[in-house]
Design a protein around this motif. Structure first.
Motif, PDB file in Angstrom:
ATOM      1  N   LEU A 132       0.818  -1.214   0.000  1.00  0.00           N
ATOM      2  CA  LEU A 132       0.000   0.000   0.000  1.00  0.00           C
ATOM      3  C   LEU A 132       0.853   1.267   0.000  1.00  0.00           C
ATOM      4  O   LEU A 132       0.362   2.350  -0.333  1.00  0.00           O
ATOM      5  N   ALA A 133       2.113   1.162   0.405  1.00  0.00           N
ATOM      6  CA  ALA A 133       3.007   2.331   0.433  1.00  0.00           C
ATOM      7  C   ALA A 133       4.425   1.880   0.088  1.00  0.00           C
ATOM      8  O   ALA A 133       5.328   1.926   0.916  1.00  0.00           O
ATOM      9  N   PRO A 134       4.625   1.438  -1.149  1.00  0.00           N
ATOM     10  CA  PRO A 134       5.916   0.844  -1.525  1.00  0.00           C
ATOM     11  C   PRO A 134       7.093   1.807  -1.491  1.00  0.00           C
ATOM     12  O   PRO A 134       8.240   1.376  -1.387  1.00  0.00           O
ATOM     13  N   LEU A 135       6.844   3.102  -1.579  1.00  0.00           N
ATOM     14  CA  LEU A 135       7.927   4.067  -1.560  1.00  0.00           C
ATOM     15  C   LEU A 135       8.265   4.535  -0.146  1.00  0.00           C
ATOM     16  O   LEU A 135       9.356   5.046   0.099  1.00  0.00           O
ATOM     17  N   HIS A 136       7.303   4.380   0.774  1.00  0.00           N
ATOM     18  CA  HIS A 136       7.464   4.994   2.089  1.00  0.00           C
ATOM     19  C   HIS A 136       7.697   3.998   3.227  1.00  0.00           C
ATOM     20  O   HIS A 136       8.637   4.161   4.014  1.00  0.00           O
ATOM     21  N   ASN A 137       6.845   2.972   3.334  1.00  0.00           N
ATOM     22  CA  ASN A 137       6.982   2.062   4.472  1.00  0.00           C
ATOM     23  C   ASN A 137       8.337   1.370   4.553  1.00  0.00           C
ATOM     24  O   ASN A 137       8.869   1.196   5.649  1.00  0.00           O
ATOM     25  N   PRO A 138       8.944   0.957   3.429  1.00  0.00           N
ATOM     26  CA  PRO A 138      10.271   0.342   3.545  1.00  0.00           C
ATOM     27  C   PRO A 138      11.307   1.283   4.167  1.00  0.00           C
ATOM     28  O   PRO A 138      12.148   0.850   4.970  1.00  0.00           O
ATOM     29  N   ALA A 139      11.264   2.555   3.791  1.00  0.00           N
ATOM     30  CA  ALA A 139      12.201   3.522   4.368  1.00  0.00           C
ATOM     31  C   ALA A 139      11.916   3.734   5.848  1.00  0.00           C
ATOM     32  O   ALA A 139      12.845   3.820   6.666  1.00  0.00           O
ATOM     33  N   ASN A 140      10.632   3.829   6.206  1.00  0.00           N
ATOM     34  CA  ASN A 140      10.271   3.958   7.618  1.00  0.00           C
ATOM     35  C   ASN A 140      10.778   2.760   8.415  1.00  0.00           C
ATOM     36  O   ASN A 140      11.305   2.897   9.520  1.00  0.00           O
ATOM     37  N   LEU A 141      10.641   1.573   7.841  1.00  0.00           N
ATOM     38  CA  LEU A 141      11.100   0.352   8.507  1.00  0.00           C
ATOM     39  C   LEU A 141      12.612   0.336   8.684  1.00  0.00           C
ATOM     40  O   LEU A 141      13.120  -0.141   9.711  1.00  0.00           O
ATOM     41  N   ALA A 142      13.335   0.849   7.702  1.00  0.00           N
ATOM     42  CA  ALA A 142      14.794   0.878   7.804  1.00  0.00           C
ATOM     43  C   ALA A 142      15.222   1.692   9.017  1.00  0.00           C
ATOM     44  O   ALA A 142      16.100   1.279   9.787  1.00  0.00           O
ATOM     45  N   GLY A 143      14.585   2.847   9.215  1.00  0.00           N
ATOM     46  CA  GLY A 143      14.895   3.673  10.376  1.00  0.00           C
ATOM     47  C   GLY A 143      14.548   2.992  11.677  1.00  0.00           C
ATOM     48  O   GLY A 143      15.288   3.074  12.666  1.00  0.00           O
ATOM     49  N   ILE A 144      13.413   2.297  11.688  1.00  0.00           N
ATOM     50  CA  ILE A 144      12.982   1.583  12.889  1.00  0.00           C
ATOM     51  C   ILE A 144      13.978   0.494  13.257  1.00  0.00           C
ATOM     52  O   ILE A 144      14.384   0.357  14.421  1.00  0.00           O
ATOM     53  N   ARG A 145      14.394  -0.290  12.270  1.00  0.00           N
ATOM     54  CA  ARG A 145      15.310  -1.411  12.544  1.00  0.00           C
ATOM     55  C   ARG A 145      16.644  -0.913  13.099  1.00  0.00           C
ATOM     56  O   ARG A 145      17.184  -1.479  14.051  1.00  0.00           O
ATOM     57  N   VAL A 146      17.163   0.131  12.511  1.00  0.00           N
ATOM     58  CA  VAL A 146      18.455   0.636  12.957  1.00  0.00           C
ATOM     59  C   VAL A 146      18.338   1.234  14.355  1.00  0.00           C
ATOM     60  O   VAL A 146      19.191   0.983  15.226  1.00  0.00           O
ATOM     61  N   ALA A 147      17.301   2.013  14.598  1.00  0.00           N
ATOM     62  CA  ALA A 147      17.131   2.630  15.909  1.00  0.00           C
ATOM     63  C   ALA A 147      16.925   1.578  16.994  1.00  0.00           C
ATOM     64  O   ALA A 147      17.444   1.705  18.107  1.00  0.00           O
ATOM     65  N   ARG A 148      16.184   0.530  16.677  1.00  0.00           N
ATOM     66  CA  ARG A 148      15.984  -0.544  17.666  1.00  0.00           C
ATOM     67  C   ARG A 148      17.298  -1.271  17.948  1.00  0.00           C
ATOM     68  O   ARG A 148      17.559  -1.685  19.087  1.00  0.00           O
ATOM     69  N   ALA A 149      18.114  -1.425  16.918  1.00  0.00           N
ATOM     70  CA  ALA A 149      19.404  -2.085  17.115  1.00  0.00           C
ATOM     71  C   ALA A 149      20.334  -1.229  17.968  1.00  0.00           C
ATOM     72  O   ALA A 149      21.078  -1.745  18.807  1.00  0.00           O
ATOM     73  N   LEU A 150      20.278   0.089  17.767  1.00  0.00           N
ATOM     74  CA  LEU A 150      21.139   0.988  18.524  1.00  0.00           C
ATOM     75  C   LEU A 150      20.687   1.128  19.977  1.00  0.00           C
ATOM     76  O   LEU A 150      21.519   1.244  20.879  1.00  0.00           O
ATOM     77  N   ARG A 151      19.365   1.128  20.200  1.00  0.00           N
ATOM     78  CA  ARG A 151      18.852   1.263  21.560  1.00  0.00           C
ATOM     79  C   ARG A 151      17.737   0.249  21.808  1.00  0.00           C
ATOM     80  O   ARG A 151      16.555   0.601  21.911  1.00  0.00           O
ATOM     81  N   PRO A 152      18.084  -1.041  21.921  1.00  0.00           N
ATOM     82  CA  PRO A 152      17.059  -2.083  22.121  1.00  0.00           C
ATOM     83  C   PRO A 152      16.348  -1.963  23.460  1.00  0.00           C
ATOM     84  O   PRO A 152      15.270  -2.533  23.635  1.00  0.00           O
ATOM     85  N   ASP A 153      16.920  -1.208  24.391  1.00  0.00           N
ATOM     86  CA  ASP A 153      16.326  -1.046  25.719  1.00  0.00           C
ATOM     87  C   ASP A 153      15.260   0.045  25.765  1.00  0.00           C
ATOM     88  O   ASP A 153      14.533   0.175  26.741  1.00  0.00           O
ATOM     89  N   LEU A 154      15.154   0.829  24.685  1.00  0.00           N
ATOM     90  CA  LEU A 154      14.332   2.032  24.700  1.00  0.00           C
ATOM     91  C   LEU A 154      12.961   1.791  24.069  1.00  0.00           C
ATOM     92  O   LEU A 154      12.871   1.150  23.024  1.00  0.00           O
TER      93      LEU A 154
END
Length: 376
Positions: A97-119
């Motif tokens: 439904l959002a092929p241009l946007h959701n993948p980029a949003n997910l990339a940020g989420i994955r990296v941020a979770r990896a950097l601060r998994p406690d947060l």
């Protein structure tokens, strides 16, 4: 509270003190995939370095949560959501439904979770504010089985902006949000309108995708669906070519070769006919939606302009609402011409419907929604 808006080639960030909503730091990492910023992991590392330089590091114990902008939540995510592995999977499933946007949003989420998994990390969805639209406004008149099988319905976008501006407009009027009916016009390179009754969205111009609705910088907005078939059959264009045409080579750009309203204004002043036509098409569509949403709401207390064009183009505001006294809308040319940075009223003193310019702040809205969720 750290807010991250991860696009396909950029990461925009803001760090806020939620005691007063003040901005502690902000920035933009661009050209991801080019040069030294190889991917979103590198971009987030750069964000961390920029925060460290201000002694506000990503590893700071003062950091309470990260709020992420996610464009499409479908019908599953209709409110701010604490991010888990299951939520990440759900966002992935909405990529069609959002092929241009959701993948980029997910990339940020994955990296941020990896950097601060406690947060605690929270997803705030652009579509969520519009999830209150009633079925008769959300449904397209196509075969129900086909629509349900493929998720075809009106979702709407720019939801965090519409939520922020509708609430801020009520505050400007000194009224309770629950007692205020507002038409919000978010006019940037992307543009959308919404009808908000008592703080609840009841209709919006964007639909299944951000292509529907108002004329935009490079997007066509509303067109006869059969235009697609005509271009395929008669013009020999492929689906991808038509997609590119309607999303990237239409709107103001398609009409006159410019998608910057400031340049269009300069060209109009020089007597450029193509620029004048583009402007007239743009404001005509705006007037149609103001009229339509006046009918939808029944009673309108305010029309609020926001985003780059809405906040800065005196000419667009004047032309879009000129002659609507019969709807109770009367813009004041003198007030409208005054430049300002804050929320302000530009209608006449006796206009039954207030016309306001209300700067949007999507990052602050995401931070507020994130803060509210983690406190609960």
């Amino acid at each position: 509270m750290l807010v991250l808006n991860s696009g396909s080639s950029s990461v925009k960030y803001r760090l806020l003190d939620m005691a007063d909503g003040s901005r502690l730091a902000s920035g933009l990492v661009e050209r991801i995939g080019e040069g030294p910023v190889a991917d979103h992991a590198a971009a987030l590392r750069q964000v961390a370095e920029e925060l460290d330089a201000r002694h506000l590091g990503l590893d700071s114990p003062r950091l309470a949560a990260v709020g992420h902008r996610v464009v499409h939540g479908g019908r599953r995510f209709t409110e701010p959501t604490l991010i888990t592995d299951e939520v990440v999977t759900g966002i992935e499933e909405l990529v069609p439904l959002a092929p241009l946007h959701n993948p980029a949003n997910l990339a940020g989420i994955r990296v941020a979770r990896a950097l601060r998994p406690d947060l605690p990390q929270v997803a705030v969805f652009d579509t969520a504010f519009h999830s209150t639209i009633p079925e008769h406004a959300a449904r397209y008149a196509i075969d129900t089985r086909v629509a349900e099988a493929h998720g075809v319905r009106r979702y709407g976008f720019h939801g965090t902006s519409h939520a922020y501006v509708s609430r801020s407009t009520a505050e400007l009027l000194g009224r309770e949000v629950a007692e205020t009916n507002t038409i919000v016009l978010h006019l940037g390179n992307g543009a959308s309108a919404s009808a908000v009754r008592g703080g609840v969205c009841v209709d919006t111009s964007m639909g299944l995708t951000p292509l529907e609705g108002l004329v935009m910088g490079t997007r066509s907005g509303d067109v006869d669906p059969a235009v697609v078939f005509h271009l395929a059959r008669v013009g020999g264009m492929s689906n991808d070519e038509i997609d590119t045409l309607l999303n990237k080579r239409s709107g103001l750009l398609g009409l006159c070769g410019d998608n910057d309203m400031r340049e269009i204004g300069r060209r109009m002043a020089d007597g450029d006919g193509a620029a004048r036509l583009a402007f007239d098409v743009y404001v005509h569509r705006l007037r149609k939606y103001v009229g339509a949403y006046t009918a939808v709401l029944g009673r309108v207390d305010a029309v609020a302009f926001t985003a780059g064009v809405g906040e800065n183009s005196t000419a667009v505001r004047q032309a879009a609402l000129d002659g609507l006294r019969g709807l109770g809308i009367e813009i004041d040319p003198v007030r409208n011409a005054v430049r300002g940075t804050g929320a302000r009223i530009v209608s006449t003193a006796d206009s039954p419907v207030v016309v306001a310019v209300v700067p949007t702040d999507e990052e602050l809205e995401i931070a507020r929604q994130t803060h509210t969720l983690i406190r609960s």
